[in-house]
Design an enzyme around this catalytic site. Structure first.
Site, mmCIF file in Angstrom:
data_model
loop_
_atom_site.group_PDB
_atom_site.id
_atom_site.type_symbol
_atom_site.label_atom_id
_atom_site.label_comp_id
_atom_site.label_asym_id
_atom_site.label_seq_id
_atom_site.Cartn_x
_atom_site.Cartn_y
_atom_site.Cartn_z
ATOM 1 N N ASP A 176 -43.164 -6.419 46.266
ATOM 2 C CA ASP A 176 -42.404 -7.284 45.355
ATOM 3 C C ASP A 176 -42.882 -7.110 43.918
ATOM 4 O OD1 ASP A 176 -44.885 -8.396 45.679
ATOM 5 O OD2 ASP A 176 -44.187 -10.464 45.842
ATOM 6 N N GLU A 177 -43.421 -5.944 43.606
ATOM 7 C CA GLU A 177 -43.912 -5.654 42.261
ATOM 8 C C GLU A 177 -42.999 -4.648 41.560
ATOM 9 O OE1 GLU A 177 -48.722 -6.273 42.874
ATOM 10 O OE2 GLU A 177 -47.854 -4.275 43.133
#
Length: 255
Positions: A176-177
């Site tokens: 989720d980066e």
């Protein structure tokens, strides 16, 4: 006048050979050895021409077949080259883009960062790198399922791209980066203004599996040359700034 036809000693054309052959088949016996010899020689020449014509026709047919075969082989080769080029293009795209979101991956982002840094040196204008981590994404993923989490990541990718302009690059770094390369920052476009715009876009609720979902993100920034001289320096500084922002957000939420 003597009605006997005296054949001249020359190579007749194809039409002449056909006419002569018909005539010879109807010609009566010659009256002298000389005429017979000349007639036989003419007949032999006609037969030779007919054989040469048959050979030429066969050679022409063979040549046509060879041309057709070469044309078919060329068409096949061109098709194979097109397919090979398309396969190479697809492989190159897959090697430099995230499969889920379609965004550039870290390899392409770091390559573009190197180019942006070189351009910044020439033009004496700063570039910035943003490190973005989605808040509470794991809880959303666990609650709604991995398919919903994937859908949310694609939604985030689209919103990030909508915040950028020509020369910028949004990248899925992993999980989720995300990373964002700002190819040009100045007084009219500050890093803080871009971060605020991204936060505003991400905060808008979206529908995932029929449920409204809102998400926030922790964002850290690093500016070349101010925060580092290499791409790895900038990446590490932006990562550290992101974690500081996340800790600050958590401390504010619990205070």
């Amino acid at each position: 006048m003597n009605n006997r036809i005296r054949l001249q000693h020359h190579k007749p054309t194809v039409i002449e050979s056909v006419v002569a052959q018909r005539w010879l088949s109807q010609t009566p016996e010659c009256e002298s050895d000389s005429e017979c010899c000349q007639l036989n020689q003419t007949r032999a020449e006609i037969a030779g021409l007919e054989r040469a014509l048959a050979i030429s026709q066969q050679q022409l047919a063979d040549a046509r077949r060879q041309i057709e075969s070469l044309a078919a082989a060329r068409k096949t080769l061109e098709q194979q080259l097109l397919e090979s080029n398309e396969n190479y293009r697809q492989a190159l795209h897959c090697a430099h883009h995230d499969e889920l979101t379609g965004l550039p991956n870290r390899i392409l982002l770091l390559d573009r960062l190197q180019q942006a840094m070189a351009q910044a040196d020439r033009q004496q204008r700063p570039v910035a790198l943003l490190f973005i981590d989605l808040d509470e994404f794991k809880n959303i993923n666990d609650e709604l399922g991995h398919a919903a989490g994937d859908q949310l990541l694609k939604e985030v990718a689209g919103r990030l791209s909508a915040c950028l302009r020509y020369g910028d690059t949004a990248c899925r770094y992993g999980g989720d980066e995300f990373l964002v390369l700002l190819g040009e920052v100045d007084a009219d476009r500050s890093v803080a203004a871009v971060i605020e715009k991204i936060q505003s876009q991400l905060a808008k609720a979206c529908s995932i599996n029929g449920k409204p979902v809102s998400i926030t993100a922790s964002i850290g920034a690093a500016i070349y040359h101010h925060d580092g001289q290499t791409s790895i320096d900038l990446l590490n500084r932006a990562d550290s700034a992101m974690y500081r922002a996340k800790k600050l957000k958590l401390s504010q939420a619990t205070s």
